[in-house]
Design an enzyme around this catalytic site. Sequence first.
Site, short mmCIF file in Angstrom:
data_model
loop_
_atom_site.label_atom_id
_atom_site.label_comp_id
_atom_site.label_asym_id
_atom_site.label_seq_id
_atom_site.Cartn_x
_atom_site.Cartn_y
_atom_site.Cartn_z
N HIS A 83 2.01 3.41 -9.13
CA HIS A 83 1.90 2.07 -9.20
C HIS A 83 3.16 1.42 -10.12
O HIS A 83 3.36 0.23 -9.70
CB HIS A 83 0.79 1.56 -10.03
CG HIS A 83 -0.61 1.99 -9.15
ND1 HIS A 83 -0.76 1.48 -7.83
CD2 HIS A 83 -1.63 2.73 -9.46
CE1 HIS A 83 -2.02 1.97 -7.38
NE2 HIS A 83 -2.61 2.71 -8.45
N ASP A 90 0.77 -1.24 0.10
CA ASP A 90 0.13 -0.18 0.10
C ASP A 90 1.01 1.23 0.01
O ASP A 90 1.86 1.13 0.56
CB ASP A 90 -0.90 -0.07 1.22
CG ASP A 90 -2.16 0.85 1.02
OD1 ASP A 90 -2.42 1.36 0.10
OD2 ASP A 90 -2.78 1.13 2.03
N LEU A 138 10.26 -21.38 -3.69
CA LEU A 138 9.19 -20.34 -3.35
C LEU A 138 7.89 -20.69 -3.44
O LEU A 138 7.63 -20.46 -5.02
CB LEU A 138 9.71 -18.85 -3.17
CG LEU A 138 8.97 -17.95 -2.87
CD1 LEU A 138 8.89 -17.56 -1.31
CD2 LEU A 138 9.24 -16.32 -3.55
C1 IPE Z 1 -5.67 -2.66 -0.27
O1 IPE Z 1 -5.17 -1.50 -0.30
C2 IPE Z 1 -5.59 -3.54 -1.64
C3 IPE Z 1 -4.06 -3.57 -2.04
C4 IPE Z 1 -3.18 -3.15 -1.69
C5 IPE Z 1 -4.01 -4.13 -3.44
P1 IPE Z 1 -6.21 -0.32 -0.56
O2 IPE Z 1 -5.58 0.90 -0.79
O3 IPE Z 1 -7.17 -0.75 -1.83
O4 IPE Z 1 -7.19 -0.44 0.62
P2 IPE Z 1 -8.01 0.65 1.23
O5 IPE Z 1 -9.06 1.14 0.72
O6 IPE Z 1 -7.09 1.74 1.93
O7 IPE Z 1 -8.82 -0.22 2.38
C1 IPE Z 2 -1.91 0.25 -3.23
O1 IPE Z 2 -1.53 1.49 -3.23
C2 IPE Z 2 -1.85 -0.36 -4.54
C3 IPE Z 2 -3.03 -1.15 -5.02
C4 IPE Z 2 -4.24 -0.63 -4.07
C5 IPE Z 2 -3.45 -1.56 -6.25
P1 IPE Z 2 -2.70 2.66 -3.36
O2 IPE Z 2 -3.01 2.96 -4.94
O3 IPE Z 2 -3.86 2.10 -2.54
O4 IPE Z 2 -1.96 3.81 -2.71
P2 IPE Z 2 -2.50 4.99 -1.82
O5 IPE Z 2 -3.21 4.30 -0.46
O6 IPE Z 2 -3.50 5.57 -2.40
O7 IPE Z 2 -1.51 5.88 -1.30
MG MG Z 3 -4.04 2.38 -0.63
#
Ligand code: IPE
Ligand code: IPE
Ligand code: MG
Length: 245
Positions: free
Chosen positions: A42, A25, A136
């Site tokens: 990303h 995240d 793995l």
């Molecule tokens: C969880 O992160 C999903 C992934 C990292 C793929 P999100 O950023 O989508 O989750 P919330 O919305 O903060 O709960």
């Molecule tokens: C996690 O990064 C990746 C996915 C959910 C696919 P985010 O896109 O949720 O990053 P933040 O939470 O907005 O910083």
């Molecule tokens: Mg996020």
Amino acid sequence: MAIKYPLPPEIDPERLPRHIAIIMDGNGRWAKAHKLQVALGHRAGTENLREIIRNASDIGVGALTLYAFSTENWRRSKTEVDALMQLILDFFASEIDELIENRVRITILGDKDGLPAPQREALAQAEERTRHLEGLRLNIAVNYGGRAELVRAAQQLAREAADGVLDPAAIDEAMLESRLYTAGVPDVDLLIRTSGEMRLSNFLLWQCSYAEFLFPETLWPDFHVPDLHRCIWQFQNRDRRYGGR
Ligand code: IPE
Ligand code: IPE
Ligand code: MG
């Protein structure tokens, strides 16, 4: 070939987590901090993947599960979802040969049928090409939701009971587990969520029953092997009691 990032001496190689799960995240916040479009956040969040997977494999972690796309992530804009889907294709195209060379067995957690055809095929192919490998276990959660996984398992068992091939009284934890996407993979020992958020966001609800949780502040694109080692060190300093004294 020598391990690129050997374990630091304070880590006991005999007590590694058998299964590490990571909620990757913070890509959005990373992009914002660098004044870049979210898609570039990303992309940056795939560039550290190779070293993290490689190191987990080198140091002898049994299983690594990465949360790449949740069932809730479809709520994002089409531009962002398209960018994430493209990255999934790019990742497998660029990494699959090296993963095979390193004996990594890939399993996809989640509903592949809900994905666009190119992604569905690339993921199925990665599973197929690595099914026989004994290194793995790399699980990638794509279009994954922990609740949906449990519903799917319940439906499978109910169908067998309705068909008369399963006695409902015979359903136990091991049997339910055998219907999960992670069948055969040990429970999560260490769950890491980067970016400081402290929630599970529908990830591995069953498998994390007794996991140790770590929430480093680091945004995912800035998370590298030394950060992983620090998490393992913190894990080894936890007291896991499992309800006992
Ligand atoms: C969880 O992160 C999903 C992934 C990292 C793929 P999100 O950023 O989508 O989750 P919330 O919305 O903060 O709960
Ligand atoms: C996690 O990064 C990746 C996915 C959910 C696919 P985010 O896109 O949720 O990053 P933040 O939470 O907005 O910083
Ligand atoms: Mg996020």
